[in-house]
Structure formats: C-alpha cells, structure tokens
Write an enzyme that holds these catalytic residues in place. Structure first.
Site, PDB file in Angstrom:
ATOM      1  N   CYS A 223      -7.597   3.625  -1.845  1.00 21.65           N
ATOM      2  CA  CYS A 223      -7.347   2.638  -0.787  1.00 21.65           C
ATOM      3  C   CYS A 223      -7.600   1.221  -1.288  1.00 21.65           C
ATOM      4  O   CYS A 223      -8.693   0.898  -1.776  1.00 21.65           O
ATOM      5  CB  CYS A 223      -8.236   2.944   0.413  1.00 21.65           C
ATOM      6  SG  CYS A 223      -8.171   1.703   1.722  1.00 21.65           S
TER       7      CYS A 223
ATOM      8  N   CYS B  54     -16.222 -10.386  17.453  1.00 21.49           N
ATOM      9  CA  CYS B  54     -15.175  -9.667  16.719  1.00 21.49           C
ATOM     10  C   CYS B  54     -14.033  -9.277  17.644  1.00 21.49           C
ATOM     11  O   CYS B  54     -13.148  -8.513  17.251  1.00 21.49           O
ATOM     12  CB  CYS B  54     -15.755  -8.440  16.020  1.00 21.49           C
ATOM     13  SG  CYS B  54     -16.468  -7.214  17.145  1.00 21.49           S
TER      14      CYS B  54
ATOM     15  N   CYS C 180      -1.223   6.774   6.118  1.00 23.25           N
ATOM     16  CA  CYS C 180      -2.291   6.040   6.798  1.00 23.25           C
ATOM     17  C   CYS C 180      -1.702   4.797   7.418  1.00 23.25           C
ATOM     18  O   CYS C 180      -1.044   4.005   6.727  1.00 23.25           O
ATOM     19  CB  CYS C 180      -3.401   5.683   5.817  1.00 23.25           C
ATOM     20  SG  CYS C 180      -4.721   4.672   6.549  1.00 23.25           S
TER      21      CYS C 180
ATOM     22  N   CYS D 158       0.850  -1.203   0.000  1.00 21.75           N
ATOM     23  CA  CYS D 158       0.000   0.000   0.000  1.00 21.75           C
ATOM     24  C   CYS D 158       0.877   1.240   0.000  1.00 21.75           C
ATOM     25  O   CYS D 158       1.694   1.439   0.916  1.00 21.75           O
ATOM     26  CB  CYS D 158      -0.908  -0.002   1.228  1.00 21.75           C
ATOM     27  SG  CYS D 158      -1.871   1.519   1.443  1.00 21.75           S
TER      28      CYS D 158
END
Length: 380
Positions: A88, A339, A11, A3
């Site tokens: 992104c 989660c 980020c 990325c």
C-alpha cells in the site's frame, strides 16, 4: 498518485486516488470555507498545510487473512476473505519494509488468521506504528490468551531480523465484532513505550494510546496551536480530548498552568511520561496535569474556567452538552481542532457567543475526503 490496488478494484478506501493532489487540497479548503464562513465573516484563512502524497501513514492497521502458511495483510473482501495490501503506497516506507518479516513471523508462530465467515482462527489484526526515529511498535491482535505464548516464542527471531522493533504486544480480542482491538494488552518486550518525536517534543506512545497517523501534519498542527497560544499568552489552558498530550505539552510554558483531559487511561499515562521527561521538577508536575476523565463531565463539574480551552474531539464533534457549556461558561478564546468540518460547523452553530477568527486546513489524510482544520474562536 497511482495505486495498482485501486485501479484493480481491490481497495477503494482512498476515494480520491488518482485525482491530482493540488486539486484535492483546493477542494478540501473550499469545503472548509463553505461550511465555516457563516461563523465569522472576517475569518483569516492561513495557507493550507500540504502533506506528502504517499508514505505518510505512520500507523498501519492491517487485517490478517487467508492461511497461516500464506497470510495476507490488508482488508477483507465482501465475502470476509483477506485481500493483501502489503505494498500500500500511503503507508510509511519503514512499515512496508517490515511487512515481509512480520508475515514470516505469523507463519513461524503458527498464528492461524481469523476467518470471519466461519469464526475460526486466532490472529485478527496486525497494528504497526513507526516513530520518526524509525523505531517500530508491533501489536498482534489475537483471540485468546493461548496465542500469547506463540507470539512470545517468535519474538527473539523477530527482533533479530528487525532490530528496530522496540515494542511488541499481544492484544486479546475474543469477540466476533467489528472492533479493532480488545481491552487486555500483554507487553512482551522490556520496552513498553515508543518514543515519538514531534517538533521539539518527545511523546511517549503506549500500545493503546492514540497518535496522529500523519506525523508531519501533526507537527504542523501542534506548531499552529502553539503559535496562537503564545500570542494570546493565557495563564491557564485546558486541553480536552488531549490524547497523549500533544497540544497540552506543545503549548505549555514555564509559567502556564495546563490541564489535559482524556478518557483513555493508557493515553494519560503516555502524556504523563512525556511531561515528566520534558518537565522533571515536582512544581512542573503540579502545574501541568493530566486527568483520566470524560471531557464533558470534567468541564461540567469544574468550578473555575481557564483562560483558553483547546478541544480536539473525535469525528462526531463536541456533543450538545459540551457545546452548551462553552456557550454558557467558556473562556474568551477556544482553539478547536477538528477532523470533521461538518461536525465542527454544527458545534459552532450551537455556540453563537463565539466567532471564528482564524482557520487553517491541514491535510492529515491525502487521497481521501478527510482533513484536519484548526480554528481560533473568540467570544464576542
């Protein structure tokens, strides 16, 4: 996965970015096993569910920054200014493809991005959800009612260039605080619901209702729960924290009584729409019910207990009261989807009457330390 935003330090949200995906999945399962094995020495661990490494997020929550002439979609930097993340790599390709038109729509509508340091401007966030069909829901989060007309005015142009946009709304969020959206929602299209197919079920997603961000893993999650429920074949099921009804409707059958409980009225309305489409008979509507209520309060007030309970709480877990209720009055079997394996372990410690029998890690959030784990608990 590589990325450019991560490499440049723009980020750091994906904390595992650059780590081989097989290693990510292995380490997530190892963590789940380490946290949960004390609650069932003979746990049967099913093979973990791997996700696509990129393009898996079907819901993008983008902060709008900078200027109306050149808005950014992404996050804010340390000074509160917009950082553009329109490319992104973890966002679904269909959403990324829509960003250029959405950015132009912001400019055409004259929606001045909200500036956090000066507390000026109108447009705070853009929230985009993509259904498996490719249809989109777009929500403009603005500060005042005056901006609703601006969004409405640009809508014909937007739907002309993005014909697969099905639902467009203006959400009113006037306060200066770190909350994604406000309570008031203006639906500006004829369609107010996004049909969202998962397995053989078409969920009906309303603007403020929750939907899992990784659709492929959500499908695996619901299928796993359905497999266990069908094997146990309970006559009655509660789905606590039911959201838009995914677990409840996937595990319903022609004879089983199902009650879904969810605090968000918008999500309950979504669940009822999906139920009515799948089970149109009046008798089915009585047999499969959805209730807008706090899950803990609902359980504590109940006079009867179902044969199986499904719980899918937020990251904080069940909380002491609901865990104590399950410990004291819960059914023979509980399916707990979490989660956050740490809060799951904490809840299991508060419910020693249950032993962990089966577990499976499902990687809902690649490139991050988060994951989903679904477990089958049995009262001993």
């Amino acid at each position: 996965m590589q990325c450019d935003y991560f490499d440049a330090g723009l980020c750091r949200s994906c904390t595992l970015m650059g780590q081989p995906y097989a290693q990510q999945l292995t380490e997530k399962e190892a963590l789940a096993r380490r946290l949960l094995t004390p609650f069932g020495a003979d746990v049967h661990w099913l093979a973990p569910g791997a996700s696509a490494e990129r393009g898996f997020r079907a819901k993008a929550k983008m902060v709008v920054g900078r200027t109306v002439a050149a808005p950014t979609l992404g996050i804010l930097d340390g000074a509160g200014h917009g950082v553009d993340l329109r490319h992104c790599g973890i966002i679904a390709p269909g959403i990324l493809a829509a960003f250029p038109a959405l950015i132009e729509a912001i400019t055409r509508a004259g929606l001045d991005p909200y500036d956090v340091p000066s507390r000026t401007g109108e447009l705070k966030h853009l929230i985009v959800t993509e259904a498996p069909s490719g249809a989109l829901m777009v929500r403009f989060v603005v500060r005042s009612e005056g901006s609703v007309a601006r969004v409405r005015a640009v809508l014909p142009w937007l739907r002309d260039v993005l014909p697969h946009v099905r639902v467009v709304t203006a959400n009113i969020h006037p306060e200066h605080k770190a909350v994604l959206e406000g309570e008031v929602e203006h639906v500006l299209t004829e369609e107010a619901v996004l049909p969202f197919a998962v397995n053989d079920l078409e969920l009906q997603v309303r603007p403020q209702s929750f939907v899992q961000t990784n659709t492929a893993i959500a499908a695996a999650l619901y299928a796993q729960a359905r497999e266990w429920v069908d094997e146990l074949d309970p006559a009655s099921v509660w789905d606590l924290y039911c959201g838009v009804g995914g677990f409840a409707l996937q595990t319903a059958s022609s004879a089983r009584e199902v009650v879904g409980v969810e605090a968000a009225p918008d999500a309950v309305a979504s669940a009822e729409l999906a139920r009515d489409a799948r089970y149109p008979a009046e008798s089915d509507r009585q047999r499969i019910r959805f209730i807008a209520a706090d899950a803990t309060a609902f359980a504590l007030a109940a006079t009867e207990v179902p044969e199986l309970v499904i719980v899918n709480p937020p990251r904080r877990g069940l909380g002491n009261e609901l865990a104590e209720w399950l410990q004291a009055r819960g059914p023979r079997h509980v399916i707990y989807s979490s989660c956050n394996a740490e809060s799951l372990a904490r809840d299991l410690a508060a419910m020693p009457a249950y032993r962990l029998r089966r577990a499976r890690v499902l990687d809902m959030f690649p490139q991050s330390t988060h994951f989903e784990v679904i477990t089958l608990l049995e009262r001993t």
